[in-house]
Design an enzyme around this catalytic site. Structure first.
Site, mmCIF file in Angstrom:
data_model
loop_
_atom_site.group_PDB
_atom_site.id
_atom_site.type_symbol
_atom_site.label_atom_id
_atom_site.label_comp_id
_atom_site.label_asym_id
_atom_site.label_seq_id
_atom_site.Cartn_x
_atom_site.Cartn_y
_atom_site.Cartn_z
ATOM 1 N N ASP A 8 0.882 -1.163 0.000
ATOM 2 C CA ASP A 8 0.000 0.000 0.000
ATOM 3 C C ASP A 8 0.926 1.220 0.000
ATOM 4 O O ASP A 8 2.131 1.088 0.285
ATOM 5 C CB ASP A 8 -0.876 -0.051 1.257
ATOM 6 C CG ASP A 8 -1.611 1.256 1.513
ATOM 7 O OD1 ASP A 8 -2.324 1.711 0.599
ATOM 8 O OD2 ASP A 8 -1.460 1.814 2.611
ATOM 9 N N ASP A 10 -0.084 5.166 1.022
ATOM 10 C CA ASP A 10 -0.327 6.132 2.102
ATOM 11 C C ASP A 10 -0.380 5.443 3.460
ATOM 12 O O ASP A 10 -1.198 4.557 3.695
ATOM 13 C CB ASP A 10 -1.644 6.873 1.856
ATOM 14 C CG ASP A 10 -1.583 7.774 0.633
ATOM 15 O OD1 ASP A 10 -0.916 8.822 0.705
ATOM 16 O OD2 ASP A 10 -2.184 7.419 -0.397
ATOM 17 N N ASP A 167 -1.753 -0.581 6.209
ATOM 18 C CA ASP A 167 -1.873 0.103 7.495
ATOM 19 C C ASP A 167 -3.320 0.317 7.908
ATOM 20 O O ASP A 167 -3.588 0.724 9.039
ATOM 21 C CB ASP A 167 -1.182 1.470 7.433
ATOM 22 C CG ASP A 167 -1.986 2.470 6.600
ATOM 23 O OD1 ASP A 167 -2.432 3.491 7.151
ATOM 24 O OD2 ASP A 167 -2.187 2.216 5.396
#
Length: 225
Positions: A8, A10, A167
């Site tokens: 991922d 961001d 996250d």
């Protein structure tokens, strides 16, 4: 057998999310309002229109605001804060380890390609990624699994041959529904979220070497876990 890793962006490679949240908190405080982290956290990892921070502020203070002015201030605050940020702990080491081990490296992000590619260029790590899939490439972003499905397809591997690094709960859900292993590394903004879809949770990627992670998943697969 693990053949690829998929990141991922961001909050996983670069902590843009904390910068966004802190900038919004600064603006909210100027108007005597507050943006709860629980509210903001729900929109992490999915499409930008999921939550309207400006509308939420207007409802809290009971009046309309100059949205263009707010957006510009938000952008200025973010730009100042992101200048001080580098890749999150362990990211470079994982990219180097994946390259050394001959693994394919992909990226799956709900953000736009322009956003992701500009930050990767600034960080000097664009060349690591063989395949990048973003909101430009799919109709539905995370938690829909399509981004991950398209990324593994691009890498020419099976989903179960890849480890996703996420996250957010939206991202983790997307990765697991697509059939990838998923390692969650929460940050300040996402640490309070509930993660139901994961194979491993770490404080940071610096906590465990990629080789050891692969061995762990390989052994668990052999044992039928």
């Amino acid at each position: 057998m693990i053949k690829a890793v998929v990141f991922d962006f961001d909050g996983t490679i670069l902590d843009t999310e904390s910068c966004e949240f802190e900038g919004l908190q600064t603006i909210y405080k100027e108007y005597g309002a507050e943006l709860p982290i629980e509210v903001w956290g729900e929109c992490i990892g999915t499409h930008a229109n999921f939550f309207d921070a400006h509308e939420y502020l207007e409802k809290q203070i009971g009046k309309s605001l100059d949205r263009d002015m707010i957006k510009q201030k938000r952008k200025d605050l973010f730009t100042e804060q992101i200048k001080t940020k580098s890749t999150l702990p362990g990211v470079i080491e994982y990219l180097e380890a994946a390259k050394r081990l001959g693994l394919k490296i992909g990226l799956a992000s709900s953000s736009t390609y322009e956003w992701v590619s500009s930050h990767l260029d600034n960080l000097g790590i664009s060349e690591y990624f063989e395949c990048i899939r973003t909101s430009n490439d799919v109709e539905n972003v995370k938690p829909d699994p399509t981004l991950y499905m398209e990324t593994v397809k691009c890498l020419d591997i099976k989903p179960e041959e890849a480890i996703a690094f996420e996250d957010s709960s939206n991202g983790a859900k997307a990765a697991k529904q697509a059939g990838l292993y998923c390692v969650v590394i929460p940050n300040l903004v996402t640490s309070h979220l509930t993660f139901d879809d994961l194979d491993l949770k770490l404080e940071s990627l610096a906590e465990l070497k990629l080789e050891d992670m692969i061995s762990r998943f390989t052994n668990e697969h052999k044992e039928g876990k």
